[in-house]
Design an enzyme around this catalytic site. Sequence first.
Site, PDB file in Angstrom:
ATOM      1  CE  LYS A 179     -85.667 -14.873  14.472  1.00 41.46           C
ATOM      2  NZ  LYS A 179     -86.653 -15.591  14.542  1.00 41.46           N
ATOM      3  CD  GLU A 255     -75.977 -22.956   3.124  1.00 40.08           C
ATOM      4  OE1 GLU A 255     -76.092 -23.249   1.754  1.00 40.08           O
ATOM      5  OE2 GLU A 255     -74.545 -23.774   3.272  1.00 40.08           O
ATOM      6  CB  CYS A 289     -83.964 -24.325   0.109  1.00 42.13           C
ATOM      7  SG  CYS A 289     -83.027 -25.486   1.354  1.00 42.13           S
ATOM      8  CD  GLU A 386     -87.801 -21.189  -2.349  1.00 42.42           C
ATOM      9  OE1 GLU A 386     -87.502 -19.778  -2.063  1.00 42.42           O
ATOM     10  OE2 GLU A 386     -86.848 -23.057  -1.792  1.00 42.42           O
TER      11      GLU A 386
HETATM   12  P1  ADP Z   1     -89.775 -17.727   5.596  1.00 40.90           P
HETATM   13  O1  ADP Z   1     -90.362 -18.557   4.140  1.00 40.90           O
HETATM   14  O2  ADP Z   1     -88.611 -19.237   5.315  1.00 40.90           O
HETATM   15  O3  ADP Z   1     -90.007 -18.091   6.589  1.00 40.90           O
HETATM   16  P2  ADP Z   1     -87.705 -16.454   6.344  1.00 40.90           P
HETATM   17  O4  ADP Z   1     -86.515 -15.072   5.882  1.00 40.90           O
HETATM   18  O5  ADP Z   1     -88.524 -15.495   6.382  1.00 40.90           O
HETATM   19  O6  ADP Z   1     -87.719 -17.598   5.587  1.00 40.90           O
HETATM   20  O7  ADP Z   1     -87.284 -16.784   7.090  1.00 40.90           O
HETATM   21  C1  ADP Z   1     -86.298 -16.891   7.687  1.00 40.90           C
HETATM   22  C2  ADP Z   1     -85.502 -16.451   9.650  1.00 40.90           C
HETATM   23  O8  ADP Z   1     -85.451 -14.952   9.208  1.00 40.90           O
HETATM   24  C3  ADP Z   1     -87.180 -17.036  10.227  1.00 40.90           C
HETATM   25  O9  ADP Z   1     -86.085 -16.787  11.397  1.00 40.90           O
HETATM   26  C4  ADP Z   1     -87.576 -15.297  10.197  1.00 40.90           C
HETATM   27  O10 ADP Z   1     -87.760 -15.002  11.760  1.00 40.90           O
HETATM   28  C5  ADP Z   1     -86.396 -14.733  10.096  1.00 40.90           C
HETATM   29  N1  ADP Z   1     -86.385 -13.131   9.751  1.00 40.90           N
HETATM   30  C6  ADP Z   1     -87.522 -12.625   9.187  1.00 40.90           C
HETATM   31  N2  ADP Z   1     -87.296 -11.425   8.493  1.00 40.90           N
HETATM   32  C7  ADP Z   1     -86.114 -11.199   9.274  1.00 40.90           C
HETATM   33  C8  ADP Z   1     -85.845  -9.583   9.337  1.00 40.90           C
HETATM   34  N3  ADP Z   1     -86.114  -9.052   8.717  1.00 40.90           N
HETATM   35  N4  ADP Z   1     -84.607  -9.141   9.871  1.00 40.90           N
HETATM   36  C9  ADP Z   1     -84.214 -10.881  10.920  1.00 40.90           C
HETATM   37  N5  ADP Z   1     -84.709 -11.560  10.150  1.00 40.90           N
HETATM   38  C10 ADP Z   1     -85.298 -12.246   9.941  1.00 40.90           C
END
Ligand code: ADP
Length: 484
Positions: A179, A255, A289, A386
């Site tokens: 995803k 990661e 990151c 960050e």
């Molecule tokens: P960033 O700050 O890079 O957006 P996130 O951790 O929010 O970092 O997002 C990284 C990935 O995790 C994206 O694909 C986002 O859609 C997904 N994501 C964010 N929240 C959730 C959640 N609660 N459960 C599963 N995936 C999530």
Amino acid sequence: MQPALSQYLLRQGSYINSEWHSSHNSFAVINPADGQVLNQVADAGPEQALAAVAAAHKAFPGWSALPAAKRSELLNSWYQLLIKYQTDLAIILTAEQGKPLIEAEAEINYGASYLQWFAEQAKRLDGVTIPAPSADKRIIVQRQAVGVVAAITPWNFPNAMMMRKAAAALAAGCTFVVKPAQQTPLSALAMAVLAEQAGIPKGVFNVVVGTDAKALGEVLTTDPRVAKFSFTGSTAVGKILAAQCAKGIKRVTMELGGNAPFIVFADADLDAAVQGLLVAKFRNAGQTCVCANRILVDKSIYAAFISKLLAAVNGLKVGTGFKSSSDLGPLISDEALQKVAKLVDSAIEQGAKLELGGQRHKAGKQFYTPTILSQVTADMAISQQEIFGPVIALQQFTDEAEAIQLANATDYGLAAYFYSRDIGRVFRVAQALQFGMLGINEGAISNAAAPFGGIKHSGYGREGSQYGLDDYTDIKYLCLGGLE
Ligand code: ADP
């Protein structure tokens, strides 16, 4: 001007079991440089995630049973296609993500390099024999693919973060469901087009694109058919997903975020340190990151370093990724920009000195001017979070012990950088820094031959290198008896 997006690579929905999903519910993919809609994409929900897991589960026995040489060949064909379509892939990447086209091309190369690397590693899934404690026994250890791998990837490297997981998983004999981030689904879907063209069999590589990350993540972390989960993203989300995986005792790679120190010792080559800092700080407009986040400079060279830095950063050009002069593109969203602006403003309120920038850039709504702050201290929010934006936050230290103490004073442990020409110091500091990766007199550390990953709250597991298959394989011990 934005070049045309390749109609061959541009897709409108998830790729599951070699079929393209469509739906009335769709979401817009937006160009962060100008807010224009690039494409409408079908919004997949939990049913599609389940279908993708089912497809990967069905495909696993066939894929894992292929000779490693055959899997290697298919990964190599996929690699060749990334290289062939590098420009088209890079244009899609810049359009949805914003980074300068030259960086997008580099990212496609970088993503492709994982396919090339793991196509080779697929053939090296060696086992061992171990001397047995009795004469009638033999001990054999072999490595086997864990099964279905599910992954969630971020928007900052939409191609490479996905490919370094997919390449390792497929090389090991696992099947894969990913995803991607909803901001950047087009790059992931383009990879599915090329996977199919390369001959990757049905169900082996699946991409589920949708906006309900929580619901999709729930399926990918809890479905019993998923053997391993791999995530790249924020520590906050990583903690939630790791906890979800724990219920099913899934293998996990995380990661997560970083808070990289970048230390400039008094004996450093200052020009090299400035150049290294530009790379470690401004790639992807500061949205990586492994970005240098806390710049620690010896007080005896502080003034000299700032003046060299000012000259270099002043020369950086901000603009849309398709302008060849641009060094920095937009930030991914207005929200992201506001977060950066707030960190800068609050640092200034608390006594930091604005040396350069400190405001939005006229290139557009989501562009931020490269910024330098001096007199930053460790207690400011900008030192503890960050930044994820083009901001250099400079702190001073008086000796090596203080530099190490400041550098390690974080829960994160992904990357760290330092510049020194003293060989004794290089080894002392390398030993003392609590981070998974060190750039020593070097600002660019990522490549497929090296183990990428962190410690502490930055996660666990390594991607790339000869260790990269470990997370995708189980060790199986065979005890042969009655051999006398
Ligand atoms: P960033 O700050 O890079 O957006 P996130 O951790 O929010 O970092 O997002 C990284 C990935 O995790 C994206 O694909 C986002 O859609 C997904 N994501 C964010 N929240 C959730 C959640 N609660 N459960 C599963 N995936 C999530």
